[in-house]
Motif scaffolding. Structure first.
Motif, mmCIF file in Angstrom:
data_model
loop_
_atom_site.group_PDB
_atom_site.id
_atom_site.type_symbol
_atom_site.label_atom_id
_atom_site.label_comp_id
_atom_site.label_asym_id
_atom_site.label_seq_id
_atom_site.Cartn_x
_atom_site.Cartn_y
_atom_site.Cartn_z
ATOM 1 N N ASN A 24 39.645 35.927 30.878
ATOM 2 C CA ASN A 24 40.244 35.975 32.216
ATOM 3 C C ASN A 24 41.144 34.777 32.457
ATOM 4 O OD1 ASN A 24 39.383 38.343 33.236
ATOM 5 N ND2 ASN A 24 37.500 37.526 34.083
ATOM 6 N N SER A 25 40.656 33.608 32.022
ATOM 7 C CA SER A 25 41.424 32.398 32.281
ATOM 8 C C SER A 25 42.696 32.366 31.453
ATOM 9 C CB SER A 25 40.570 31.174 31.993
ATOM 10 O OG SER A 25 40.283 31.153 30.623
ATOM 11 N N ARG A 26 42.659 33.004 30.311
ATOM 12 C CA ARG A 26 43.825 32.942 29.431
ATOM 13 C C ARG A 26 44.818 34.068 29.676
ATOM 14 N NH1 ARG A 26 41.023 30.782 23.902
ATOM 15 N NH2 ARG A 26 40.571 28.725 24.710
ATOM 16 N N MET A 27 44.389 35.080 30.321
ATOM 17 C CA MET A 27 45.264 36.243 30.504
ATOM 18 C C MET A 27 46.131 36.074 31.753
ATOM 19 S SD MET A 27 44.237 40.208 30.700
ATOM 20 C CE MET A 27 43.431 40.233 29.146
ATOM 21 N N THR A 28 47.417 36.058 31.583
ATOM 22 C CA THR A 28 48.301 35.945 32.744
ATOM 23 C C THR A 28 48.440 37.317 33.383
ATOM 24 O OG1 THR A 28 50.206 36.404 31.427
ATOM 25 C CG2 THR A 28 49.634 34.084 31.690
ATOM 26 N N GLN A 29 49.044 37.304 34.553
ATOM 27 C CA GLN A 29 49.255 38.575 35.276
ATOM 28 C C GLN A 29 50.118 39.508 34.437
ATOM 29 O OE1 GLN A 29 47.785 39.175 38.113
ATOM 30 N NE2 GLN A 29 48.621 41.219 38.258
ATOM 31 N N LYS A 30 51.138 38.892 33.810
ATOM 32 C CA LYS A 30 52.074 39.692 33.019
ATOM 33 C C LYS A 30 51.347 40.379 31.864
ATOM 34 C CE LYS A 30 56.707 39.245 31.083
ATOM 35 N NZ LYS A 30 57.710 38.322 30.547
ATOM 36 N N VAL A 57 35.953 22.146 45.725
ATOM 37 C CA VAL A 57 35.878 23.463 45.059
ATOM 38 C C VAL A 57 34.435 23.774 44.651
ATOM 39 C CG1 VAL A 57 36.519 24.706 42.944
ATOM 40 C CG2 VAL A 57 38.273 23.552 44.279
ATOM 41 N N TRP A 90 32.594 36.099 46.967
ATOM 42 C CA TRP A 90 31.912 37.088 46.119
ATOM 43 C C TRP A 90 30.557 36.550 45.663
ATOM 44 C CZ3 TRP A 90 29.914 37.820 41.257
ATOM 45 C CH2 TRP A 90 29.682 39.141 40.909
ATOM 46 N N ASP A 133 32.350 30.783 46.180
ATOM 47 C CA ASP A 133 33.318 31.674 46.840
ATOM 48 C C ASP A 133 32.625 32.885 47.483
ATOM 49 O OD1 ASP A 133 32.879 33.525 44.798
ATOM 50 O OD2 ASP A 133 34.454 32.668 43.560
#
Lengths: 221, 178
Positions: A126-132, A13, A20, A18
């Motif tokens: 960003n890491s803590r926010m889920t899609q929901k 990784v 972008w 990546d």
């Protein structure tokens, strides 16, 4: 996850960036190359420019001294002073530029620090926010609408004159006609007069009074 | 053109040769640098410094094989990246394991791909742990080399890597069976 397996995955990784980030890296490539390219013309021009400025200032000083008749009395001490003054002026200018550069660098540093903190906060969010949660956040967004008057609305009353018609017709009945009509109305019950005859009579009555004085008539009288 | 010839021309200040070397190792250097500084703005500055140093100290390069050049460039890149990190904020090394967020929220990470999950887990590590872990696992440096780079003891390096690995195992274990 086995320890080795996990390490291999982490290595793979972090061994590359990546798409972008890669695009971002490529977009900065030329700028980086230009920043590392030694600009020879700049390097050479600087001492020449300084020398030229120094020479011009010395010439100027020499001309001034010559004009004020000090030139002939000029001692090596004065010459040295002139040179050192010119050099001091340049050194002061350089010092001023350096201090400006330093303050600009400090400003850039503080901005970078803020930027880094914000980027870190964004990463954490960003890491803590889920899609929901992300969808929920999107759905919770309320757009407020309001009307904003930039200037006060003024209402002005204006009277605009407008001609409605060009010609005004006022009908004024002739006096003789009025008399005739009244006579007709009065005698209507007594005997019915011939209206046509009356109208002829009315036409015969002169509408204006005309006095014709002739010399003959006047002499006859 | 062979590496040795390119490097010989670079030493003479030949811009074409320098550009060849730059193009060859740009991505490699940028990747190393970005791994530590974590933002493109700083990476741009540091990569520029790295290439300046590469061209300046080419005389010190002795192994002209691909691996030798790569290793030499990697050393400069890591050195400059770490120097930059230290200049921004001293790298703090802590033995306090409680500062890790060990609660693995399954619901929170269920939609993330494995790559981003791994990236986030590593990036969540405090700078000291993260740097030493990356130097050891990704760059493949020994603890002695890490100790030399950061001016710490070998044991400190070992314990920091061990703790970072333990943390990552706890964080990433729930997804290993999927």
């Amino acid at each position: 996850m086995q320890q080795d397996n996990m390490e291999n995955k982490i290595k793979s990784v972090f061994d590359s960036i990546d798409d972008w980030d890669s695009k971002e890296a490529m977009s900065r490539k030329e700028a980086i190359w230009n920043s590392i390219a030694p600009d020879e013309s700049k390097g050479k021009s600087k001492p020449w420019l300084l020398l030229a400025l120094l020479g011009m200032s010395l010439l100027g000083a020499g001309w001034y001294i010559g004009n004020t008749n000090i030139f002939k009395k000029k001692s090596p001490q004065i010459e040295q002073n002139i040179k050192s003054e010119a050099a001091n002026a340049h050194l002061m200018a350089i010092a001023q530029l350096e201090s400006t550069l330093l303050s600009k660098k400090q400003q850039l540093d503080s901005l970078q620090k803020i930027n880094k903190n914000l980027a870190f906060e964004l990463n954490v969010l960003n890491s803590r926010m889920t899609q929901k949660e992300f969808e929920q956040m999107k759905s919770n967004t309320v757009y407020l609408k309001d009307t904003l008057y930039i200037t006060e609305v003024k209402v002005e009353t204006r009277i605009i004159e407008k001609r409605i018609s060009d010609t005004v017709l006022v009908e004024v009945p002739i006096l003789a006609e009025l008399e005739t009509i009244s006579k007709v109305v009065d005698n209507e019950n007594v005997n019915k007069p011939d209206l046509q005859q009356e109208a002829v009579k009315a036409e015969e009555v002169s509408k204006s009074v005309q006095f014709n004085f002739t010399e003959t008539e006047y002499s006859n009288k | 053109m062979k590496n040795q010839e390119i490097i010989a021309l670079c030493k003479k200040g030949d811009r074409t040769a320098q550009r060849l070397l730059f193009d060859e190792y740009y991505n490699y250097v940028y990747t190393i640098c970005f791994r530590y500084v974590q933002n493109h703005h700083d990476a741009e500055d540091v990569v520029s410094i790295i290439f300046n140093r590469i061209f300046k100290y080419l005389d010190q390069l002795q192994d002209f094989a691909d691996n030798g050049i790569k290793k030499w460039i990697q050393t400069i890149s890591i050195n400059e990246s770490l120097r930059f990190l230290k200049s921004k904020k001293p790298i703090q090394l802590s033995d306090d394991f409680s500062q890790f967020n060990l609660t693995s929220n399954e619901k929170e990470e269920i939609d993330q791909s494995e790559i981003s999950r791994i990236k986030n887990a590593v990036n969540e590590l405090p700078t000291g742990y993260r740097t030493i872990f990356l130097l050891n696992v990704v760059e493949g440096l020994t603890h002695a080399e890490i100790a030399k780079y950061l001016g710490i003891s070998i044991n400190t390096s070992k314990s920091q890597v061990l703790k970072a690995k333990k943390y990552l195992q706890i964080k990433l274990m729930p997804y290993a069976t999927r």
